[in-house]
Design an enzyme around this catalytic site. Structure first.
Site, PDB file in Angstrom:
ATOM      1  N   HIS A 130      -4.780   0.835   7.507  1.00 23.60           N
ATOM      2  CA  HIS A 130      -3.466   1.481   7.687  1.00 23.60           C
ATOM      3  C   HIS A 130      -3.352   2.699   6.757  1.00 23.60           C
ATOM      4  CE1 HIS A 130       1.120   1.072   8.100  1.00 23.60           C
ATOM      5  NE2 HIS A 130       1.003   1.865   7.058  1.00 23.60           N
ATOM      6  N   GLU A 131      -3.824   2.542   5.527  1.00 25.53           N
ATOM      7  CA  GLU A 131      -3.695   3.641   4.549  1.00 25.53           C
ATOM      8  C   GLU A 131      -4.670   4.779   4.868  1.00 25.53           C
ATOM      9  OE1 GLU A 131      -1.146   3.526   2.814  1.00 25.53           O
ATOM     10  OE2 GLU A 131      -0.727   1.394   3.059  1.00 25.53           O
ATOM     11  N   GLN A 149       2.433  10.101   1.944  1.00 25.40           N
ATOM     12  CA  GLN A 149       3.772   9.479   2.040  1.00 25.40           C
ATOM     13  C   GLN A 149       4.701   9.944   0.916  1.00 25.40           C
ATOM     14  OE1 GLN A 149       2.023   5.301   2.628  1.00 25.40           O
ATOM     15  NE2 GLN A 149       3.882   5.216   3.856  1.00 25.40           N
ATOM     16  N   CYS A 155       5.682  -0.108   7.694  1.00 23.55           N
ATOM     17  CA  CYS A 155       5.289   1.125   7.011  1.00 23.55           C
ATOM     18  C   CYS A 155       6.475   1.591   6.177  1.00 23.55           C
ATOM     19  CB  CYS A 155       4.907   2.192   8.046  1.00 23.55           C
ATOM     20  SG  CYS A 155       4.390   3.750   7.293  1.00 23.55           S
ATOM     21  N   LEU A 156       6.208   1.954   4.940  1.00 21.45           N
ATOM     22  CA  LEU A 156       7.300   2.398   4.063  1.00 21.45           C
ATOM     23  C   LEU A 156       7.899   3.719   4.547  1.00 21.45           C
ATOM     24  CD1 LEU A 156       5.765   1.418   0.604  1.00 21.45           C
ATOM     25  CD2 LEU A 156       7.451   0.152   1.950  1.00 21.45           C
ATOM     26  N   GLY A 170       0.843  -1.190   0.000  1.00 17.19           N
ATOM     27  CA  GLY A 170       0.000   0.000   0.000  1.00 17.19           C
ATOM     28  C   GLY A 170       0.879   1.241   0.000  1.00 17.19           C
ATOM     29  N   HIS A 178      -3.222   6.909   7.384  1.00 15.99           N
ATOM     30  CA  HIS A 178      -2.260   7.875   6.828  1.00 15.99           C
ATOM     31  C   HIS A 178      -2.987   9.149   6.378  1.00 15.99           C
ATOM     32  CE1 HIS A 178       1.730   6.149   6.696  1.00 15.99           C
ATOM     33  NE2 HIS A 178       1.324   5.022   6.130  1.00 15.99           N
TER      34      HIS A 178
HETATM   35  O1  K1U Z   1       1.498   2.386   3.929  1.00 12.54           O
HETATM   36  C1  K1U Z   1       2.588   1.844   3.899  1.00 12.54           C
HETATM   37  O2  K1U Z   1       3.541   2.337   4.489  1.00 12.54           O
HETATM   38  C2  K1U Z   1       2.757   0.550   3.154  1.00 12.54           C
HETATM   39  C3  K1U Z   1       2.726  -0.659   4.065  1.00 12.54           C
HETATM   40  C4  K1U Z   1       1.290  -1.141   4.159  1.00 12.54           C
HETATM   41  C5  K1U Z   1       0.993  -2.187   5.195  1.00 12.54           C
HETATM   42  C6  K1U Z   1       1.817  -3.220   5.505  1.00 12.54           C
HETATM   43  C7  K1U Z   1       1.455  -4.156   6.452  1.00 12.54           C
HETATM   44  C8  K1U Z   1       0.281  -4.064   7.079  1.00 12.54           C
HETATM   45  C9  K1U Z   1      -0.534  -3.034   6.766  1.00 12.54           C
HETATM   46  C10 K1U Z   1      -0.185  -2.101   5.821  1.00 12.54           C
HETATM   47  C11 K1U Z   1       3.623  -1.715   3.451  1.00 12.54           C
HETATM   48  O3  K1U Z   1       3.406  -2.168   2.376  1.00 12.54           O
HETATM   49  S1  K1U Z   1       5.000  -2.243   4.379  1.00 12.54           S
HETATM   50  C12 K1U Z   1       5.743  -3.521   3.352  1.00 12.54           C
HETATM   51  C13 K1U Z   1       5.015  -4.818   3.371  1.00 12.54           C
HETATM   52  O4  K1U Z   1       4.217  -5.057   4.243  1.00 12.54           O
HETATM   53  C14 K1U Z   1       5.247  -5.824   2.323  1.00 12.54           C
HETATM   54  C15 K1U Z   1       6.263  -5.700   1.432  1.00 12.54           C
HETATM   55  C16 K1U Z   1       6.452  -6.673   0.455  1.00 12.54           C
HETATM   56  C17 K1U Z   1       5.634  -7.766   0.380  1.00 12.54           C
HETATM   57  C18 K1U Z   1       4.603  -7.887   1.305  1.00 12.54           C
HETATM   58  C19 K1U Z   1       4.418  -6.928   2.273  1.00 12.54           C
HETATM   59 ZN    ZN Z   2       2.392   3.249   6.246  1.00 10.71          ZN
END
Ligand code: K1U
Ligand code: ZN
Length: 173
Positions: free
Chosen positions: A137-138, A51, A95-96, A46, A141
């Site tokens: 989560h999004e 972000q 979270c990225l 996401g 944000h």
């Molecule tokens: O919003 C963001 O920062 C993105 C975040 C979203 C998220 C992750 C986990 C739970 C809820 C929401 C991410 O994508 S973090 C990276 C991640 O979870 C992932 C990366 C590669 C493959 C699978 C997952």
């Molecule tokens: Zn996030």
């Protein structure tokens, strides 16, 4: 398409509530495309507009985890949760904008979300599993809320200090 830099916590732009999108312009469509590319590149499931420094109620997501399965890129404009399940789910979130930090967060296990698509049409869908967690989560944000806001002040401070150091180290090169 262009990769956009992802803001790292702490950043005041990640703490602001975003105003609704009032018009689907070419710039907004370009931003959505760039955000999808940036999300896949990270990689993430996401990415919300703030972000990448864009204060607008829009996020992208694709929670298809099976590399053999077809991707499902989604763009959600002005999303609103219209129903949440009483049942909750604990997921170790990342979270990225807070790289390499993970913590368990409890949220409703299932949600219904209504949003406007890039074509201007209203849509509504029931999400479960990672899709439900990611959508919440999004949307957080878009309201200036990060997953670390669900943690104790001590854990939040620890992670914030790590991110301040990461930003100092990155700035030094
Ligand atoms: O919003 C963001 O920062 C993105 C975040 C979203 C998220 C992750 C986990 C739970 C809820 C929401 C991410 O994508 S973090 C990276 C991640 O979870 C992932 C990366 C590669 C493959 C699978 C997952
Ligand atoms: Zn996030």
């Amino acid at each position: 398409m262009t990769l956009r830099p992802i803001l790292i916590h702490p950043d005041p732009r990640l703490k602001k509530a975003c105003p609704p999108v009032t018009e689907i312009t070419d710039d907004l469509m370009q931003a959505a495309e760039d955000m999808l590319e940036t999300m896949y590149d990270a990689p993430g499931v996401g990415l919300a507009a703030p972000q990448v420094g864009l204060l607008a109620r829009m996020f992208v997501m694709d929670c298809v985890k099976d590399p053999e399965a077809a991707p499902r890129p989604m763009v959600l404009i002005n999303p609103a949760v219209t129903w949440t399940s009483a049942e909750t789910n604990v997921y170790e979130e990342g979270c990225l904008s807070i790289p390499e930090q993970y913590a368990e967060v409890t949220r409703p296990a299932e949600v219904r979300v209504r949003w406007t698509g890039l074509d201007g049409k209203e849509q509504e869908e029931h999400f479960t599993g990672l899709w439900a967690t990611c959508a919440q989560h999004e949307i957080d944000h878009l309201d200036g809320k990060l997953f670390i806001d669900y943690l104790s002040p001590l854990k939040r401070q620890l992670i914030t200090r790590k991110m301040e150091k990461l930003k100092r180290d990155r700035a030094r090169g």
